[in-house]
Design an enzyme around this catalytic site. Sequence first.
Site, short mmCIF file in Angstrom:
data_model
loop_
_atom_site.label_atom_id
_atom_site.label_comp_id
_atom_site.label_asym_id
_atom_site.label_seq_id
_atom_site.Cartn_x
_atom_site.Cartn_y
_atom_site.Cartn_z
N CYS A 183 79.86 104.61 -5.89
CA CYS A 183 79.67 106.19 -5.28
C CYS A 183 80.40 106.69 -4.50
O CYS A 183 81.59 106.46 -4.24
CB CYS A 183 78.42 106.51 -5.43
SG CYS A 183 77.81 108.20 -6.40
N HIS A 224 76.04 104.14 -10.69
CA HIS A 224 75.28 103.49 -10.16
C HIS A 224 75.16 101.86 -10.25
O HIS A 224 73.75 101.72 -11.45
CB HIS A 224 73.76 104.23 -9.08
CG HIS A 224 74.07 105.23 -7.72
ND1 HIS A 224 74.26 104.28 -6.90
CD2 HIS A 224 75.11 106.11 -8.39
CE1 HIS A 224 74.67 105.67 -6.40
NE2 HIS A 224 75.19 106.99 -7.01
N GLU A 229 73.38 99.06 -9.88
CA GLU A 229 71.79 99.08 -9.44
C GLU A 229 70.92 99.29 -9.88
O GLU A 229 69.77 98.51 -10.10
CB GLU A 229 72.06 98.54 -8.02
CG GLU A 229 71.68 100.31 -7.55
CD GLU A 229 72.68 101.48 -6.79
OE1 GLU A 229 74.04 101.18 -7.32
OE2 GLU A 229 73.02 102.37 -7.01
N1 GLN Z 1 78.29 111.92 -1.80
C1 GLN Z 1 79.04 112.02 -2.47
C2 GLN Z 1 78.85 113.19 -4.14
O1 GLN Z 1 77.38 114.13 -3.77
C3 GLN Z 1 78.11 109.95 -3.03
C4 GLN Z 1 76.78 110.15 -4.14
C5 GLN Z 1 76.22 108.94 -4.23
O2 GLN Z 1 76.99 108.12 -2.94
N2 GLN Z 1 75.36 109.00 -4.92
O3 GLN Z 1 79.92 113.07 -5.12
#
Ligand code: GLN
Length: 583
Positions: free
Chosen positions: A407, A539, A541
Amino acid sequence: MVKFVVVTGGSVSGLGKGTLASSVGVVLRSCGYRVTAIKIDPYLNVDAGTIAPGEHGEVFVLDDGHEGDLDLGNYERALEVKLTKDHNITTGKIYRKIIQAERNGDYLGATVQMVPHVTDAIQEWIECVAHTICVDGLEEHGAADFCLIEVGGTVGDIESSVYLEALQQFFARLDRKDYCLCHLIYIPQIGSEQKTKCAQHSFKALREAGLAADFILGRAESMLEPCTKRKLSVFSGINDRYVIGLPNVKSSYLVPGLLLSQNFGQLLTSKLDMPYRNPHQVTRFYHGLSPVEVWTRIAEREEALKTVPVTQIGFVAKYIGSNDTYLSVVRGIEHSATECMVNAKLVWIHAECLSDPKHAEYEAEWTKLRSCQGVLVPGGFGQRGAEGMVAACGYARKNRIPFFGICLGMQMACVEGARSLLNIPGAGSEEFGAAGSDRVIVFMPETINKAMGGTMRLGRRATHLCSQTENGTLSLAFKLYDQAVTVDERHRHRYEFNMDFHDRLAEHGYRFIGKDESGQRLEVLEIANHPFFLAVQYHPELTSKPGRPNPCFLAFVLASAGKLNSRFQKYDNTLRPGAEFFI
Ligand code: GLN
């Protein structure tokens, strides 16, 4: 008819109610039962989405996009079920429902009160979700045999008292054989003596709430002494057979076995009038192992790994100091390490130190990073540490160190590429103020709502993978997902890669292997001529399981240990996550 197992905690917080409830679930599943879970969080937030992970642990995202407590992750991993937003009750949600109903005129004429309106709403909510389960592929979908309910906080807290009242009323409506209360308490040790005074106070608080425990679970440094058990039995009014010791153990994966060794399985099922089945004889599980055997095997493999040379994974992040902040990522590494028997050790690196040569820890943090065989940059929000993450991405790319970005980690890898390879020194994310043609990461049009709280791109979405790279070889993502062309993973982001940079970065070997259904949104990035550079917008995970690691994690751990290619050879250009664990 579903049976309820409620878990409460006494005296102090942080005793591991979530671990206990998950372990009870593993025991019941090992007896062949289908188990679901409800987490009650007595805070006023509607969900955990706006709570800083440094405050409350990671935010766990479900398929339906709910942003919940990390215990939902513990339950999904332990119970192999899919939970929904309704499996997480918060005071914010209950109050919102009641106030909306009041404004609708649903209570017309009545004074709306904690009792009965709030307590009724809690009971109705529990009834609505407790009876069915949606399973994750291993067992059928259908009726639940047991529903675990974990009450967050500690008995005696102002916040949780309305839930205890609701449960007291709920129990009064049930048959005695249909519910059971497990109360977790802390038994401090002074010198060689185990002290029960805190426990006595918490029994009193429980009684005042109109509840009585069926089981007392005593968390202590060592096994409960017979005299401690006796005292606990006297003060709680329950037979000492139902007092179970939870001494500190080397691994939380040992807790279900610990419960079974104290006859907890027989005692619990007989209290709830359900047949007890020996977990070692229940064979309908994965590769013939029962869930408790899977967990015990993980603990055994963790022990065996101690003699294997260490593979250091640099974990470059903003919040350092507690495993809870990135719990699922830590678990994803653990599941992988014990599957492929790589002794992966996380080396925590303060991202913000890496970008500022004047920082006192600058050299020390870089020395740590340079000692690592793999670099992981997890997700996150806010600018703090972002420049250090960009530096870590550049270090891993240029030095051909296995890299895994999740992410924000992927976004920072794209920013680094634009700065270093496209010569755009101001390249950055709109989240951190980049503007105009510097915006490599942009605000996502579909999340026009800039308000906080459930407004991100959340939950399960499909990613389409290219099977081949530009030179005709199989893509890394295609191979590691066992040659699937579509994968479902969970998301939580508000910003995304700006496709205007697509072609220019592609000329430098950036491979945009995974995209969403529209083909317009980047989901998976790889880099050519690099031993392992994998970055994902989602994600992974959140879907890793004991014994069945998420393939992105498994591939990264294998690559860090230099074993990825032999694994691909062994399984014909696939990874078969779990293959080595269940042999
Ligand atoms: N802050 C970034 C976004 O909102 C990444 C989000 C995250 O890593 N969950 O896109």
